[in-house]
Motif scaffolding. Structure first.
Motif, PDB file in Angstrom:
ATOM      1  N   TYR A   1      41.618  39.980  31.005  1.00 47.75           N
ATOM      2  CA  TYR A   1      42.231  40.063  32.328  1.00 47.75           C
ATOM      3  C   TYR A   1      41.213  40.436  33.406  1.00 47.75           C
ATOM      4  CZ  TYR A   1      46.664  39.537  29.939  1.00 47.75           C
ATOM      5  OH  TYR A   1      47.692  39.049  29.184  1.00 47.75           O
ATOM      6  N   LEU A   2      40.307  41.343  33.100  1.00 51.96           N
ATOM      7  CA  LEU A   2      39.258  41.662  34.068  1.00 51.96           C
ATOM      8  C   LEU A   2      38.453  40.415  34.411  1.00 51.96           C
ATOM      9  CD1 LEU A   2      37.979  45.103  32.706  1.00 51.96           C
ATOM     10  CD2 LEU A   2      39.216  44.710  34.860  1.00 51.96           C
TER      11      LEU A   2
ATOM     12  N   TYR B   1      41.788  40.203  37.390  1.00 53.68           N
ATOM     13  CA  TYR B   1      42.741  41.313  37.469  1.00 53.68           C
ATOM     14  C   TYR B   1      41.979  42.610  37.681  1.00 53.68           C
ATOM     15  CZ  TYR B   1      46.616  38.337  36.233  1.00 53.68           C
ATOM     16  OH  TYR B   1      47.554  37.358  36.264  1.00 53.68           O
ATOM     17  N   GLU B   2      42.666  43.553  38.316  1.00 55.51           N
ATOM     18  CA  GLU B   2      42.094  44.873  38.567  1.00 55.51           C
ATOM     19  C   GLU B   2      43.030  45.919  37.996  1.00 55.51           C
ATOM     20  OE1 GLU B   2      41.761  45.244  42.798  1.00 55.51           O
ATOM     21  OE2 GLU B   2      40.374  43.555  42.966  1.00 55.51           O
ATOM     22  N   ASP B   3      42.453  47.002  37.495  1.00 55.23           N
ATOM     23  CA  ASP B   3      43.268  48.133  37.066  1.00 55.23           C
ATOM     24  C   ASP B   3      43.946  48.715  38.296  1.00 55.23           C
ATOM     25  OD1 ASP B   3      42.616  48.081  34.289  1.00 55.23           O
ATOM     26  OD2 ASP B   3      40.671  48.962  34.771  1.00 55.23           O
ATOM     27  N   CYS B   4      45.212  49.090  38.163  1.00 58.93           N
ATOM     28  CA  CYS B   4      45.949  49.577  39.338  1.00 58.93           C
ATOM     29  C   CYS B   4      46.786  50.814  39.027  1.00 58.93           C
ATOM     30  CB  CYS B   4      46.809  48.472  39.929  1.00 58.93           C
ATOM     31  SG  CYS B   4      48.122  47.904  38.841  1.00 58.93           S
TER      32      CYS B   4
ATOM     33  N   HIS C   1      42.238  43.629  27.651  1.00 60.03           N
ATOM     34  CA  HIS C   1      41.778  44.162  28.929  1.00 60.03           C
ATOM     35  C   HIS C   1      40.594  43.389  29.501  1.00 60.03           C
ATOM     36  CE1 HIS C   1      40.238  47.609  31.538  1.00 60.03           C
ATOM     37  NE2 HIS C   1      41.391  47.262  32.050  1.00 60.03           N
TER      38      HIS C   1
ATOM     39  N   MET D   1      47.740  46.417  35.581  1.00 53.89           N
ATOM     40  CA  MET D   1      46.767  45.570  36.273  1.00 53.89           C
ATOM     41  C   MET D   1      47.485  44.659  37.250  1.00 53.89           C
ATOM     42  SD  MET D   1      44.241  44.531  33.109  1.00 53.89           S
ATOM     43  CE  MET D   1      42.763  44.387  34.145  1.00 53.89           C
TER      44      MET D   1
END
Length: 161
Positions: free
Chosen positions: A127-128, A132-135, A124, A150
């Motif tokens: 990716y951040l 990337y964003e949590d979606c 996680h 994400m």
């Protein structure tokens, strides 16, 4: 290190990288629970990996040093990254970030403005840090406690694959 298309004759080595990465590096996800590991590893067989390589919607890539597979990544034509695993022997060497950049470039070359994936707890932060964003609401894949949907909007010029 070179990132290139995977070959069917590499399926067993790719499978070994996948299984070792999950078992040895994803403890935050499986908590050494044999039932979770069994479910997660069930489809990580050479025959199934050969099918992934042959599937026309997949781009299966490997990162190699000489002929040793260090990592495997898969991006689908629709921009979904379904796999990005690194060998425990190559962790913290920038291999996962390099693989991710190549997967995104392929997605963009195929007309995608967005890449999407479901991240493990273990990956996680990677990716951040890559934009990337949590979606969505965290899910439990294979019985894990959290898997994070994400996405990342792709920008810039397209690349050649």
């Amino acid at each position: 290190m070179l990132i290139r298309r995977a070959r069917p004759d590499e399926a067993a080595e790719i499978c070994d990288v996948l299984r070792r990465s999950i078992a040895e590096l994803c403890g935050a996800d499986h908590h050494d629970d044999p039932a979770i590991l069994r479910r997660w590893l069930a489809n990580k067989t050479p025959k199934i990996v050969e099918g992934w390589i042959a599937h026309p919607d997949n781009f299966v890539l490997v990162a190699v040093e000489e002929e040793t597979v260090l990592a495997v990544g898969i991006v689908r034509h629709d921009g979904e990254i379904t796999c990005n695993y690194v060998s425990p022997d190559a962790r913290f060497r920038g291999v996962s970030k390099a693989m991710l950049a190549q997967l995104e470039a392929i997605a963009q070359d195929h007309g995608n403005d967005v890449c999407h994936l479901i991240s493990t707890e273990t990956a996680h932060r990677l990716y951040l840090s890559a934009g990337y964003e949590d979606c969505g609401v965290p899910q439990g894949k294979f019985g894990t406690t959290s898997s994070f949907p994400m996405l990342k909007r792709l920008t810039g010029e397209s690349h050649t694959s």
